[in-house]
Structures are given as structure tokens and as C-alpha cells.
Design an enzyme around this catalytic site. Structure first.
Site, short mmCIF file in Angstrom:
data_model
loop_
_atom_site.label_atom_id
_atom_site.label_comp_id
_atom_site.label_asym_id
_atom_site.label_seq_id
_atom_site.Cartn_x
_atom_site.Cartn_y
_atom_site.Cartn_z
N LYS A 300 104.26 21.27 -54.11
CA LYS A 300 104.60 20.86 -52.74
C LYS A 300 105.72 19.83 -52.66
CE LYS A 300 100.28 21.95 -50.42
NZ LYS A 300 99.13 21.49 -49.64
N ASP A 336 100.60 21.59 -43.09
CA ASP A 336 99.34 20.87 -43.34
C ASP A 336 99.15 19.77 -42.29
OD1 ASP A 336 98.55 22.30 -45.56
OD2 ASP A 336 99.44 20.91 -47.00
N GLY A 361 96.48 11.60 -52.02
CA GLY A 361 97.29 12.68 -52.56
C GLY A 361 98.11 13.37 -51.47
N ARG A 387 97.36 2.64 -55.00
CA ARG A 387 97.82 3.82 -54.24
C ARG A 387 97.39 3.69 -52.77
NH1 ARG A 387 97.35 9.61 -56.74
NH2 ARG A 387 99.08 9.82 -55.32
P1 NAP Z 1 95.93 15.86 -54.69
O1 NAP Z 1 97.33 15.61 -54.25
O2 NAP Z 1 95.65 16.21 -56.08
O3 NAP Z 1 95.09 14.54 -54.31
C1 NAP Z 1 93.74 14.45 -54.64
C2 NAP Z 1 93.21 13.12 -54.15
O4 NAP Z 1 91.82 13.09 -54.47
C3 NAP Z 1 93.85 11.91 -54.84
O5 NAP Z 1 94.02 10.88 -53.91
C4 NAP Z 1 92.79 11.52 -55.88
O6 NAP Z 1 92.74 10.17 -56.16
C5 NAP Z 1 91.53 11.89 -55.12
N1 NAP Z 1 90.42 12.08 -56.05
C6 NAP Z 1 90.31 13.03 -57.00
N2 NAP Z 1 89.14 12.88 -57.68
C7 NAP Z 1 88.54 11.80 -57.12
C8 NAP Z 1 87.32 11.11 -57.38
N3 NAP Z 1 86.52 11.54 -58.36
N4 NAP Z 1 87.01 10.08 -56.62
C9 NAP Z 1 87.83 9.66 -55.64
N5 NAP Z 1 88.99 10.24 -55.33
C10 NAP Z 1 89.34 11.30 -56.08
O7 NAP Z 1 95.27 17.01 -53.80
P2 NAP Z 1 95.55 17.36 -52.26
O8 NAP Z 1 96.56 18.43 -52.19
O9 NAP Z 1 95.80 16.09 -51.52
O10 NAP Z 1 94.16 18.02 -51.84
C11 NAP Z 1 93.00 17.22 -51.62
C12 NAP Z 1 91.90 18.12 -51.06
O11 NAP Z 1 92.30 18.63 -49.80
C13 NAP Z 1 91.60 19.34 -51.95
O12 NAP Z 1 90.22 19.58 -51.98
C14 NAP Z 1 92.29 20.47 -51.23
O13 NAP Z 1 91.66 21.72 -51.44
C15 NAP Z 1 92.14 20.03 -49.79
N6 NAP Z 1 93.18 20.65 -48.95
C16 NAP Z 1 92.75 21.45 -47.96
C17 NAP Z 1 93.66 22.08 -47.15
C18 NAP Z 1 93.16 22.95 -46.05
O14 NAP Z 1 93.94 23.78 -45.56
N7 NAP Z 1 91.92 22.79 -45.61
C19 NAP Z 1 95.03 21.88 -47.35
C20 NAP Z 1 95.45 21.02 -48.38
C21 NAP Z 1 94.50 20.41 -49.18
P3 NAP Z 1 93.92 9.39 -56.93
O15 NAP Z 1 94.97 9.22 -55.88
O16 NAP Z 1 93.31 8.13 -57.34
O17 NAP Z 1 94.33 10.28 -58.06
#
Ligand code: NAP
Length: 510
Positions: A300, A336, A361, A387
Site C-alpha cells: 500500500k 479504506d 499501521g 508509534r
Molecule cells: P498493519 O499495517 O500491519 O498494522 C497492524 C497494526 O496492528 C500495527 O499497529 C501493530 O502494532 C498492531 N498489532 C499487531 N499485533 C498486535 C498485538 N499483538 N498487540 C497490539 N497491537 C498489535 O495492518 P493494517 O493494514 O493496518 O491492518 C490492520 C487490521 O485491519 C487487519 O486485521 C486488517 O485485516 C484490517 N483491515 C480491514 C480492512 C477492511 O476492509 N475491513 C481494510 C484494511 C485493513 P505495531 O504498530 O506496534 O506494530
């Protein structure tokens, strides 16, 4: 010998060492309506048994066409005999009614008179397989054409996205030569769908109840229903999604349903693109050509550098999830953001509302900028205080350390971490009370996450991640096609795809 219209466009590849199982699978496919089956006789312990099996099968299903193959082990098959013995097995298959035989180029080159004899009685395919990669294609075709045949099958291994384009380009190079062009591996999957659109004779599919014979093969139902591969033409527009991993993406199910429901002649494909292959994907995108694509993890942010124009909100977010071509230029947008904002606006006036965003994220970034633009008071939390502070600062929000979250109360919680996502469904961002009236979990797989279950039990209003998914996908659809999105059809497709994903990891094949 060969008449194009005589052979169905999808051939089910059957490779089984147990003759009973081979017949069982063939019967199952034939009784589900399949009319073209490949019997890989080299998989049998005694390939000379194969012709009798073909005879038995055709007695029951005379309407079916059988392609017989007996690949030698030197050429990545299982047959241990000589070329003469190989041709004898195939001659036996022809005598028992096989409508076509496949002889690999390595055997055919060494036995041209024997192969010519086979061709006198059946449709002869001469095949080339490369299990290492996709080499320069013109010399391969030149080599193949030295052996007279009814059709030429060229199968390579796709190591990078553009291999699909180079392989399929052979169809344009020799448009009058009947060919079957396929690239193996998940990276090569687009070639399996698009080869017919380029005039390919047929494509291969895995049986519905067993593994296929090559990497990247999917079942016929998926090729026909999901991708309409037997209906595509060279005028069909191509869209898709780039990701790594790609296997569990529900976007193809959702967008193809939307295209079909609006009767648009287009197909939406999954493109496996690893982090080092983004530039190469654009080579493929120009070659096919691709009209637009969704972007997801891990591309992305990096994809922005390849685009000609990006809207101001996406620029501030620093990431796009939608790329499309307009007047020859690649444009990018971040749907998004609308995916988070629109479901909330249906429930609450965002101006002045307090919204806690958990996570830092990509999804969290889309959320905080659009919520701040809509006038919400944005609070940011997460597991990493640095962060948290950095994200709060860039969007003009307030950082909240994780341990202080429960001390406050917010109108809305937007959960934007991957906690609770399949397969780790027993995890939740909050152990105890959730400090918000409305809880929007962006995680959409599973449909109800543990966090949403807790929120429901605590009397909060809940919003499922699927709402965001459908919203962002609908906006993408409009940008791709210029046509309003069939939201209900898309939502149904998303829910069904998620259910299939939980029940059966081979997709919708069973
Ligand atoms: P990403 O960029 O990888 O970010 C993941 C975030 O989750 C980071 O802030 C990470 O923390 C945090 N995280 C991961 N493991 C964790 C834990 N054990 N405890 C606390 N925080 C934790 O992913 P993303 O693209 O933002 O996606 C995040 C979620 O949104 C995913 O489940 C994705 O499927 C969902 N999503 C849904 C849609 C939809 O259309 N519904 C669209 C996009 C994303 P750190 O910053 O500390 O690494």
C-alpha cells in the site's frame, strides 16, 4: 485432425496412482457435467492398464473426450519405460477411444515417425514444460514447431508477475497456431484464467475432489463461475488485486460477483506480487493490459512511487489501496478511508465526536486522517508508545497510552490492529471493559471477532469489519468501472467467501 470446436475449453487433469480412484474421480467429474478429462497414465503403477480404464470410462460416458498422457520420468512424469513403450501406451489409449494424446517435446523430437503415426489417428498435442522458470519464449516456439502437431502446449514456471505476460504474448506472435499456454505456481495463476481469452485452445483444471497435477491449478467450477474464463475474449477488461500472500483474499470473489451482476465484460484476478516484484508487476500491467487493481499488504505504501497522480488525502495517509488507469496515467486513491468514515457517518455525527483509534499501521492511518478531516476528536492508542505519539502528532490527535485507555470514555472505538484476526480468533485488544459506545472492528475475518462479541455483551453498538470491506470495495468498483457498485451482491459475496474460507481451505472447489 484437430477441430477447435470439438474440444471443450476446460480439461480436468486426473493424476492418480490408484486405478479405482482414477475412475472414481473421472466418473464424479463426468456426472457433474465435465466433458474433457486428461488421464495421466504415467501415474498408474502399470500404465499399460490405462487404455482399459479409458475404455471402461468411455463406455459409461461416451459424451466425454479423453486426453491421454504418459509422461516419462526424465521429463518430470512418472513413466519409467522407453519412448517406444510410451508411444505404445498412447497408441493403446487411442485404440480405446482417447480423443487426444499429449507427447512431450523431448520424446517427440526423438521419435518423429512414431509420433506421426499417433497423429494419423487422433489429435496430437506436443508439449513443453519448464519447471525452473519462463525462458525467452520465441526460441521455445521455434523448437516446438519443428515437430508437426495439431496443437502445442507450453507450460512454464512463473517466478515473477511479468512471466505471465511474456508467455501469453506467444498467442499474439503465432495467432494461427493452436496453443495451450500456462504458467505454473500461484504467480502464474492469471495465465490459467486468461489463456482462453488470448485464443488458447483449452486450459486445465484440478478435479473438484482431489489435488490437480500442477502448481496453481484450480477447479473447473472456480474457473467457470468465479472467473468466467471460458467466456473471456481479448476485449475483456482485466482488474485484480496485488498482495503477498494472496491466497485468502476475498476480493476476487467480491469484485467478480460485482462485475457479473453489472454485466461488465471484465475479470478480476489475484496477482501474487512479493515485496521485490512491484516494479515487475507494472511491466505485466502494461503488457496485459490491466485497467485497475486493488492494493493490499505489503504494497500500500510503496506502490505510491509508481503512480502518476494521487489525491491529497491519500498523499497525507501515505498509502493507496486503489490504482486505476485514466488517459494512460496510473492514478491512486485510498478507499479504506471512506471504508472507515461512511459506516460511522450512518450512525453518528462525526463532527465533535470522540474517537479512539487502536493501532498504528496502514488501516489506522487511513482512519485517523479521514476522521480528523470529518471533525472528530481523534485519540490514538497502540502497543508501541513511540508509534502512538507519532501518529497522533501527524493527524493532530491525542496519544493515549494503552494502560490509560480504560480510564477514559469515547463515543467510538475504531479497532485497527490485526488482533483477533483469523486464525488467532481468541485474542482481543481489550481484556475488560471497552471504553466506547460504538465499537467498529476493522478486522473482518472472522465476521464477529472476540472484541465485537465482548462489545455486544457489554451493550455497545457494534460495526463489523465487513462493512468497511464492502464500502472500500464499492468505491474501488466505481473508480475501476465508472459504474455504481452493486453493494448487496458484493456483501453477499464477501460473507459467502468468508464462510467458504472457514470451511474449506481449497477455496470454493468442493
Ligand atoms: P498493519 O499495517 O500491519 O498494522 C497492524 C497494526 O496492528 C500495527 O499497529 C501493530 O502494532 C498492531 N498489532 C499487531 N499485533 C498486535 C498485538 N499483538 N498487540 C497490539 N497491537 C498489535 O495492518 P493494517 O493494514 O493496518 O491492518 C490492520 C487490521 O485491519 C487487519 O486485521 C486488517 O485485516 C484490517 N483491515 C480491514 C480492512 C477492511 O476492509 N475491513 C481494510 C484494511 C485493513 P505495531 O504498530 O506496534 O506494530
Amino acid at each position: 485432425m484437430l477441430l477447435r470446436k470439438n474440444l471443450p475449453k476446460i480439461c480436468i487433469a486426473l493424476g492418480q496412482s490408484d486405478p479405482k480412484r482414477l475412475l472414481e474421480l473421472a466418473r464424479h467429474e463426468a456426472s457433474s457435467g465435465e466433458r474433457f478429462l486428461e488421464f495421466r497414465l504415467d501415474y498408474l503403477p502399470r500404465p499399460l492398464q490405462g487404455p482399459a480404464l479409458i475404455a471402461d470410462f468411455l463406455k459409461e460416458y461416451p459424451e466425454c473426450s479423453v486426453l491421454a498422457t504418459c509422461r516419462r520420468h526424465q521429463n518430470h512424469g512418472h513413466f519409467n519405460g522407453s519412448i517406444e513403450q510410451q508411444l505404445a501406451v498412447l497408441a493403446g489409449a487411442i485404440a480405446q477411444g482417447a480423443k487426444a494424446v499429449d507427447v512431450e517435446i523431448e520424446s517427440a523430437e526423438l521419435a518423429i515417425p512414431g509420433v506421426r503415426d499417433l497423429a494419423a489417428h487422433t489429435t496430437l498435442l506436443v508439449s513443453y514444460h519448464n519447471f525452473e522458470g519462463t525462458p525467452a519464449m520465441e526460441p521455445v516456439l521455434k523448437r516446438m514447431l519443428k515437430v508437426p502437431a495439431d496443437a502445442y502446449k507450453i507450460v512454464t514456471t512463473a517466478r515473477k508477475p511479468s512471466d505471465n505476460g511474456r508467455l501469453l504474448a506467444l498467442g499474439k506472435l503465432a495467432p494461427r497456431t493452436p496453443m495451450i499456454l500456462l504458467a505454473m505456481t500461484e504467480t502464474g495463476f492469471p495465465s490459467r484464467v486468461l489463456s482462453l481469452a488470448g485464443g488458447g485452445l483449452f486450459t486445465y483444471a484440478a478435479p473438484s475432489m482431489a489435488e490437480g497435477t500442477a502448481a496453481g491449478q484450480v477447479c473447473a467450477r472456480s474457473l467457470r463461475k468465479l472467473y468466467r474464463s471460458d467466456k473471456l475474449t481479448k476485449n475483456t477488461k482485466v482488474f485484480g488485486v496485488i498482495a503477498d500472500p494472496i491466497r485468502h483474499s476475498i476480493s476476487p470473489a467480491v469484485h467478480n460477483r460485482a462485475l457479473q451482476s453489472r454485466r461488465i465484460d471484465a475479470v478480476y484476478l489475484p496477482f501474487l506480487v512479493n515485496p521485490l516484484q512491484l516494479k515487475d508487476f507494472f511491466v505485466l500491467a502494461d503488457r496485459l493490459p490491466i485497467n485497475g487493481f486493488s492494493v493490499t499488504i505489503p504494497h500500500k505504501q510503496r506502490v505510491v512511487r509508481y503512480l502518476d497522480a494521487v489525491d491529497p488525502l491519500s498523499k497525507r495517509i501515505g498509502a493507496v489501496n486503489t490504482v486505476w488507469r485514466k488517459a494512460g496515467k496510473w492514478r491512486g486513491a485510498n478507499t479504506d478511508a471512506a471504508g472507515v468514515r461512511v459506516p460511522l457517518e450512518k450512525r453518528i455525527k462525526l463532527g465533535g465526536a470522540s474517537v479512539l483509534v487502536a493501532g498504528n499501521g496502514g488501516a489506522a492511518r487511513s482512519a485517523v486522517f479521514t476522521l480528523a478531516d470529518a471533525g472528530a476528536k481523534v485519540f490514538v492508542t497502540g502497543r508501541n508508545p513511540d508509534r502512538v505519539r507519532a501518529l497522533a502528532k501527524v493527524c493532530g490527535g491525542t496519544p493515549v497510552l494503552l494502560e490509560h485507555c480504560a480510564e477514559g470514555h469515547f463515543d467510538v472505538l475504531v479497532h485497527a490492529t490485526s488482533l483477533g484476526m483469523w486464525p488467532e480468533t481468541e485474542r482481543s485488544f481489550f481484556d475488560g471493559a471497552i471504553p466506547a459506545d460504538i465499537v467498529f472492528d476493522l478486522v473482518y475475518n472472522p465476521h464477529e471477532t472476540l472484541l465485537l462479541k465482548q462489545a455486544r455483551q457489554q451493550g455497545c453498538e457494534t460495526i463489523h469489519g465487513i462493512e468497511m470491506f464492502v464500502e472500500q470495495a464499492s468505491e474501488q468498483f466505481q473508480l475501476f468501472t465508472g459504474v455504481s457498485a452493486p453493494r448487496q451482491a458484493m456483501e453477499r459475496a464477501a460473507v459467502e467467501a468468508l464462510a467458504t474460507h472457514h470451511n474449506n481451505h481449497r477455496g470454493d472447489c468442493e
